[in-house]
Every structure is written in C-alpha cells, then in structure tokens.
Design an enzyme around this catalytic site. Sequence first.
Site, short mmCIF file in Angstrom:
data_model
loop_
_atom_site.label_atom_id
_atom_site.label_comp_id
_atom_site.label_asym_id
_atom_site.label_seq_id
_atom_site.Cartn_x
_atom_site.Cartn_y
_atom_site.Cartn_z
N PHE A 1 0.85 -1.19 0.00
CA PHE A 1 0.00 0.00 0.00
C PHE A 1 0.89 1.24 0.00
CE2 PHE A 1 -2.67 -3.00 2.67
CZ PHE A 1 -3.51 -3.36 1.62
N SER A 2 0.35 2.37 -0.43
CA SER A 2 1.16 3.58 -0.39
C SER A 2 1.54 3.91 1.05
CB SER A 2 0.45 4.76 -1.05
OG SER A 2 -0.80 5.00 -0.45
N GLU A 3 0.67 3.58 2.02
CA GLU A 3 1.04 3.67 3.44
C GLU A 3 0.38 2.56 4.24
OE1 GLU A 3 1.79 8.04 2.32
OE2 GLU A 3 0.04 6.77 2.08
N THR A 4 1.06 2.17 5.30
CA THR A 4 0.55 1.22 6.30
C THR A 4 0.74 1.84 7.67
OG1 THR A 4 1.09 -0.70 4.90
CG2 THR A 4 0.80 -1.11 7.26
N HIS B 1 -3.78 10.62 4.21
CA HIS B 1 -4.80 9.57 4.11
C HIS B 1 -4.65 8.51 5.19
CE1 HIS B 1 -2.65 6.26 1.90
NE2 HIS B 1 -3.75 5.57 2.06
#
Length: 225
Positions: free
Chosen positions: A44-47, A72
């Site tokens: 994912f783009s962030e976790t 986000h």
Amino acid sequence: MPELHVLKVFVGEGDAGGNPLGVFLEGAEVPEWDRQAVAADLGFSETVFVDDPERGELRIFTPGTELPFAGHPLVGTAWLLAREGWGVSVLRPPAGEVRVRFEGGVTFITGRPGWAPAFEEIELGSPAEVEALVGPPEGHDLVGVWAWEDEGAGRVRVRVFAPRVGVEEDEATGAHAVRLAALLGRRIKIRQGEGSLILAEPRADGSVEIGGRTELVDVREYEGG
C-alpha cells in the site's frame, strides 16, 4: 498473527477512487524492526501501526520509508478508531498532535504544511494536460501536478508522483493537499487519481484541515510475506 484492516480513504463521488490503506490496530504486535518490511510486503502507499489506540499513538510507513505525517493514513485511522469504539479527538504520529473531527460522514484531520514532504508543485494549463501525463515530469521524484477545473469554485485536478518514497503515483495524497491548500491560501476541493476526493481548508493558525470519506474493504489476519 496481527489483524489487518484494509480501507479506502478519500472515496469520491459514486464510490470512485479511494486510496488503499493498511491499518494494524494492534500495531504493538509487530516489532519496530519488522514494520518497514511489512509495509513493503503489503505494497500500500502507506501502512499504519497503532501503538496506543486510546491515545492515538501510531507510526506510518510507505513501502520505502517511515513518514512523520501523512494525510490519508491519519484520516483513515481516525475513522477506523471511531468505528471500533475509540473516538479519539487527537492522533499522535511522530510529527505532533493532529486534531480530529467528524461531520456528515466525513472525517477531518488538521496538520501543518511543514510536517508534509516537500513536494514540488507544477501547475499546468488545464485538467486535460494533467490527465495526459504518463508519469512524473522528467527529473521530479516527489511532485504534485495540478490544474484548476473551476477556479471560482475552488475545484482542482491533481496527480501526485512520489517514487522517492516508493510510490510511483498516489491515488489520493492528504499531505500534498495540506501543502497545496496552504500555497493557494483558500478552501479547495481536490479530485485526484481515478476519482478520489479531498477537501482542504487553511486555518488562521497556519494549519490546514483536510477531510474525506473512508470505507472498509477487508479485515484479515496478516500472514507475512
């Protein structure tokens, strides 16, 4: 194994867009030295790894690095904590205290432009020029490219490219929205990616509030890569 919630954040009209996000509400179960590898494995783009849900303490990782602040992930985590019974009014990522509020199905968080990565900003002449890009403009590895859709109404078309932090193109980028709203000095409504929607508004104290809708996609045990 720890439980992973998968969300979509900044969901747009007709359920379009939304940036995928992984959240471990029991983040303490994932050792600090494993977190970067887990984020890279998930892709994912962030976790997010929540270390203390009552206090809103958390850490944020892209596939390539840790971030002190990101939009986000904070919007999505605030929504999820409220859904699970922790209605926090403040989140505490490494950057500092982030105010949270909820209104009409939208989750809002407030951050400071200086907390966000130093995106380069490139304004193009029309949304069509933004749409036509096949990748980041040459030589730019952390950049927001934008054009007015309707300047009077504050509607902006945006694409964000961030290969520097392991994200070729981000579907919806709250941290960039914080910086763009501060740059423009006005309330804006951002359409990014495949149809994600971000609301952003500067505040008198120099901070910027951003908000959007979040949806739950999946809950599963993380088995590792």
